[in-house]
Design a protein around this motif. Structure first.
Motif, PDB file in Angstrom:
ATOM      1  N   PRO A  10      -5.862   1.322  -5.650  1.00 38.73           N
ATOM      2  CA  PRO A  10      -7.167   1.141  -4.993  1.00 38.73           C
ATOM      3  C   PRO A  10      -7.573  -0.330  -4.919  1.00 38.73           C
ATOM      4  O   PRO A  10      -7.137  -1.165  -5.719  1.00 38.73           O
ATOM      5  CB  PRO A  10      -8.113   1.929  -5.907  1.00 38.73           C
ATOM      6  CG  PRO A  10      -7.246   2.959  -6.546  1.00 38.73           C
ATOM      7  CD  PRO A  10      -5.920   2.288  -6.753  1.00 38.73           C
ATOM      8  N   GLY A  11      -8.404  -0.657  -3.931  1.00 37.90           N
ATOM      9  CA  GLY A  11      -8.868  -2.021  -3.759  1.00 37.90           C
ATOM     10  C   GLY A  11      -7.827  -2.930  -3.162  1.00 37.90           C
ATOM     11  O   GLY A  11      -7.839  -4.144  -3.401  1.00 37.90           O
ATOM     12  N   SER A  12      -6.895  -2.371  -2.401  1.00 38.98           N
ATOM     13  CA  SER A  12      -5.830  -3.137  -1.742  1.00 38.98           C
ATOM     14  C   SER A  12      -4.932  -3.867  -2.737  1.00 38.98           C
ATOM     15  O   SER A  12      -4.323  -4.889  -2.404  1.00 38.98           O
ATOM     16  CB  SER A  12      -6.429  -4.145  -0.748  1.00 38.98           C
ATOM     17  OG  SER A  12      -7.166  -3.472   0.255  1.00 38.98           O
ATOM     18  N   GLN A  13      -4.857  -3.360  -3.965  1.00 35.88           N
ATOM     19  CA  GLN A  13      -3.973  -3.953  -4.954  1.00 35.88           C
ATOM     20  C   GLN A  13      -2.551  -3.424  -4.760  1.00 35.88           C
ATOM     21  O   GLN A  13      -2.357  -2.247  -4.469  1.00 35.88           O
ATOM     22  CB  GLN A  13      -4.436  -3.609  -6.365  1.00 35.88           C
ATOM     23  CG  GLN A  13      -5.819  -4.093  -6.726  1.00 35.88           C
ATOM     24  CD  GLN A  13      -6.171  -3.706  -8.154  1.00 35.88           C
ATOM     25  OE1 GLN A  13      -5.703  -4.306  -9.102  1.00 35.88           O
ATOM     26  NE2 GLN A  13      -6.994  -2.690  -8.279  1.00 35.88           N
ATOM     27  N   THR A  14      -1.577  -4.294  -4.935  1.00 38.80           N
ATOM     28  CA  THR A  14      -0.173  -3.896  -4.844  1.00 38.80           C
ATOM     29  C   THR A  14       0.569  -4.388  -6.070  1.00 38.80           C
ATOM     30  O   THR A  14       0.410  -5.538  -6.490  1.00 38.80           O
ATOM     31  CB  THR A  14       0.493  -4.478  -3.582  1.00 38.80           C
ATOM     32  OG1 THR A  14      -0.206  -4.015  -2.425  1.00 38.80           O
ATOM     33  CG2 THR A  14       1.950  -4.047  -3.492  1.00 38.80           C
TER      34      THR A  14
END
Length: 217
Positions: A68-72
């Motif tokens: 979530p939150g554009s975390q990779t």
């Protein structure tokens, strides 16, 4: 548990990616599910919400885990990550990836050295100690255990039998596994399976690290 016991093998080789496809194979079913995934270059598994954490272990290739939150988070061979529960999590790869997914469950204990959502190198969690075997339980419950072991040269485990099926991940160095009267040399990146009740021992003529997934059902 799938795969024949008593021989050295490679999860990555047994689950080689098929161009343009994602493939999954159930290795262990029951209260603790274990699935091997094979993703070809440029493929993905869309984000889904699971209600318990999952332990991801990369056998080969490079896997990107979307949080979530554009975390990779990017994982390479023998890297691992525990996914958070009740949020969307997706997987993709530009190159290809073979990885194992172990359902941890809601009521399992987790070692404080492991942070959910953070990549960790399996072999780096346990250090070598002169003349000793260092052991760490990463996660465990009434039905499974996932542990790490670091053997100094000249150490080992005497012959015994496991209460359930077990899958070994060799992480570093070289070890010798005795199983039902035969010896097998295993190196980093290779795997070995014990069947429930199978007599076995581990000997480290050289320094050796391994991970152990054990079912207790």
């Amino acid at each position: 548990m799938e795969y024949s016991p008593g021989c050295v093998f490679s999860l990555a080789e047994k689950n080689a990616p098929i161009p343009g496809c994602t493939v999954s194979e159930a290795i262990c079913s029951g209260e603790t599910d274990v699935v091997c995934y094979s993703l070809a270059a440029g493929t993905d598994i869309s984000a889904e919400i699971y209600f318990s954490p999952k332990l991801l272990i990369v056998a080969e290739g490079t896997l990107e885990v979307g949080l979530p939150g554009s975390q990779t988070r990017t994982l390479h061979a023998l890297d691992a990550l525990v996914t958070p529960a009740e949020v969307p999590v997706g997987m993709r790869t530009d190159t290809s990836a073979v990885y194992l997914e172990i359902n941890i469950g809601r009521n399992q204990s987790m070692n404080q050295a492991v942070k959910i959502g953070e990549v960790f190198r399996l072999g780096e969690l346990v250090p070598y100690q002169d003349g000793k075997i260092v052991n760490m339980d990463v996660t465990s419950s009434k039905t499974m255990k996932f542990a790490l072991m670091a053997f100094d040269a000249g150490t080992g485990l005497s012959e015994h039998a496991a209460p359930g099926d077990a899958l070994i991940f060799a992480l570093d160095g070289e070890g010798v596994i005795g199983y039902e009267g035969k010896e097998h040399v295993i190196h980093a990146g290779e795997n070995f399976r014990f069947a429930r009740g199978g007599k076995h021992y581990v000997r480290a003529d050289k320094r050796f690290k391994m991970a152990l997934f054990l079912t207790l059902e």
